[in-house]
Design an enzyme around this catalytic site. Structure first.
Site, PDB file in Angstrom:
ATOM      1  N   PHE A 131       0.858  -1.191   0.000  1.00 35.73           N
ATOM      2  CA  PHE A 131       0.000   0.000   0.000  1.00 35.73           C
ATOM      3  C   PHE A 131       0.890   1.236   0.000  1.00 35.73           C
ATOM      4  CE2 PHE A 131      -2.467   3.461   1.707  1.00 35.73           C
ATOM      5  CZ  PHE A 131      -3.699   3.296   1.099  1.00 35.73           C
ATOM      6  N   ASP A 216       9.118   2.567   1.410  1.00 39.42           N
ATOM      7  CA  ASP A 216       7.985   3.339   1.919  1.00 39.42           C
ATOM      8  C   ASP A 216       7.898   3.073   3.418  1.00 39.42           C
ATOM      9  OD1 ASP A 216       5.547   4.302   2.746  1.00 39.42           O
ATOM     10  OD2 ASP A 216       4.469   3.673   0.945  1.00 39.42           O
ATOM     11  N   LYS A 245       2.838  10.315   8.089  1.00 41.09           N
ATOM     12  CA  LYS A 245       2.138   9.964   9.330  1.00 41.09           C
ATOM     13  C   LYS A 245       2.661  10.723  10.561  1.00 41.09           C
ATOM     14  CE  LYS A 245      -0.010   5.591   7.992  1.00 41.09           C
ATOM     15  NZ  LYS A 245      -1.412   5.937   7.961  1.00 41.09           N
TER      16      LYS A 245
HETATM   17  C1  LIG Z   1       2.946   2.495   3.796  1.00 40.34           C
HETATM   18  C2  LIG Z   1       2.026   3.617   3.446  1.00 40.34           C
HETATM   19  N1  LIG Z   1       2.329   4.410   2.402  1.00 40.34           N
HETATM   20  C3  LIG Z   1       1.541   5.435   2.055  1.00 40.34           C
HETATM   21  C4  LIG Z   1       0.391   5.716   2.755  1.00 40.34           C
HETATM   22  C5  LIG Z   1      -0.469   6.870   2.339  1.00 40.34           C
HETATM   23  O1  LIG Z   1      -0.395   7.887   3.280  1.00 40.34           O
HETATM   24  P1  LIG Z   1      -1.497   9.064   3.286  1.00 40.34           P
HETATM   25  O2  LIG Z   1      -2.764   8.463   3.748  1.00 40.34           O
HETATM   26  O3  LIG Z   1      -0.919  10.059   4.258  1.00 40.34           O
HETATM   27  O4  LIG Z   1      -1.574   9.591   1.906  1.00 40.34           O
HETATM   28  C6  LIG Z   1       0.032   4.926   3.853  1.00 40.34           C
HETATM   29  C7  LIG Z   1      -1.195   5.189   4.599  1.00 40.34           C
HETATM   30  O5  LIG Z   1      -1.684   4.389   5.362  1.00 40.34           O
HETATM   31  C8  LIG Z   1       0.880   3.844   4.204  1.00 40.34           C
HETATM   32  O6  LIG Z   1       0.590   3.047   5.239  1.00 40.34           O
END
Ligand SMILES: Cc1ncc(COP(=O)(O)O)c(C=O)c1O
Length: 386
Positions: A131, A216, A245
């Site tokens: 994700f 990520d 986050k």
């Molecule tokens: C690993 C990861 N990358 C990207 C995101 C996307 O972040 P945002 O919701 O701040 O756009 C999330 C959100 O849960 C995530 O867990």
């Protein structure tokens, strides 16, 4: 248009399930509108590593708000400089540059642009169950079909390989690959930890082919997994690191940290009006100071190790597997997790799901030993009674 059908919810696309109304937070405690207290075992979705409204961050926000609320990134600002310097000081020396944005998905978008621009290629290899966000590029890297299908066609060039299958990754990465994008621990996908050697294999494959490697760490970064950054565990340094986050202690922020050697190779421009605003940077600076001062990664490691050991004793006829690192823990049930989460909520503990069968625990790293113990006990009771 006729007015038939149910009235549209005023919050567009918000979750339609019955939602608790929470109005206040402090540390790992949250209060609803009736004054009832809940213990946060994941309610802040990984944003609350420092707990809710950490006083040091709130003070920094107040002071900065009085000084200068907003400044475009075309101007220099000491708070932004200090924040970037502090962030880079926590990272290996190969990282020398940071693009600041407002969310995790934007951090991913910037990485995709850097990869295309620097390599002149478009293929991106990402992992099944991964994700990375919900804007069109990040969504293309995301795995879950139901999140993507209504919005197709997405961005071309994305290939997904099974997570933790080094051979499949090595086969997929070739001379046309711009980027390999991986979470060291898959969060939304169910809390799956990279196996020994997998991230190393990704590093070797990208170096062999001239592709870039990005981790990520939007969810795993900033102490969550028992290290400041999860990649430290494997000793594999990527070319780009995605953060968001909890980076600004609860204010919106995203960061794409880029290896210095890529900077002169980047062609084109990228920009965000609110990215790097002084308020988020002041909050981020205070948040990073707190993480270091209070040794919160070590705390996550200690409490998480204890939690994993305790949760491992859950009855195997109900629980298929318990896995995680630090205070990022997944409990995979043999049936739907929703009733267990509802029962926990009724007892005053807020955990979240990752898919339909996994309970995800992302408590603040500042959770007290007593609250953590109470949470683990409540989970054991709820599982025993379920
Ligand atoms: C690993 C990861 N990358 C990207 C995101 C996307 O972040 P945002 O919701 O701040 O756009 C999330 C959100 O849960 C995530 O867990």
């Amino acid at each position: 248009m006729s007015g038939a059908g149910p009235p549209a919810p005023k919050e567009f696309a918000a979750s339609t399930s019955k939602r608790l109304t929470l109005v206040r937070g402090s540390g790992a405690h949250l209060w609803d509108e009736t004054g009832r207290t809940y213990i946060d075992l994941g309610a802040t979705h990984g944003v609350g590593n420092l707990g809710s409204s950490p006083p040091e961050v709130v003070r920094a926000i107040e002071a900065q708000a009085k000084e200068l609320l907003y400044l475009g990134s075309g101007y220099s600002n000491p708070v932004r400089t200090a924040f970037i310097d502090r962030l880079l000081s926590l990272l290996p020396p190969s990282f020398g540059s940071v693009f600041l944005s407002n969310s995790g998905t934007e951090a991913a978008e910037a990485a995709l642009k850097v990869a295309r621009s620097v390599t002149g290629r478009i293929k991106v290899v990402a992992a099944m169950r991964g994700f990375h966000g919900r804007t069109m590029g990040a969504l293309s890297a995301t795995w879950r079909r139901e999140l993507k299908e209504p919005f197709e066609p997405l961005v071309p060039g994305f290939v997904h390989v099974p997570f933790n299958d080094a051979a499949a990754l090595e086969t997929a990465v070739d001379e046309t690959t711009a980027l390999v994008l991986l979470e060291p621990v898959q969060g939304e996908g169910g809390v799956h930890v990279a196996s020994e050697g997998y991230l190393r294999a990704a590093r070797v494959a990208t170096e062999r082919t001239g592709a870039l490697l990005a981790f990520d760490e939007v969810q795993t970064g900033l102490g969550r997994t028992g290290r400041m950054f999860a990649f430290e565990r494997w000793g594999v340094v990527p070319d780009m690191l995605l953060l968001a986050k909890s980076l600004a202690g609860g204010l919106p922020i995203g960061a794409t940290v880029v290896a210095s050697e890529l900077v002169p190779r980047f062609r084109g421009s990228h920009h965000s009006t609110f990215g790097g605003n002084p308020l988020a940077c002041a909050a981020g600076l205070a948040a990073l100071d707190l993480l270091v001062r209070d040794h919160l990664p070590e705390r996550a490691e200690r409490l998480g190790t204890r939690g994993l050991a305790q949760l491992a004793a859950l009855p195997p006829e109900k629980v298929r597997e318990v896995r995680g690192l630090g205070l990022m823990i997944g409990v995979e049930f043999r049936e739907k997790v929703a009733p267990y989460l509802a029962e926990l909520e009724s007892r005053g503990f807020l955990a979240i799901s990752a898919g339909s069968t996994v309970m995800r625990l992302l408590p603040p790293l500042v959770i007290t030993e007593e609250d953590w113990k109470a949470g683990l006990t409540a989970i054991a009771e709820v599982v025993a009674g379920g």
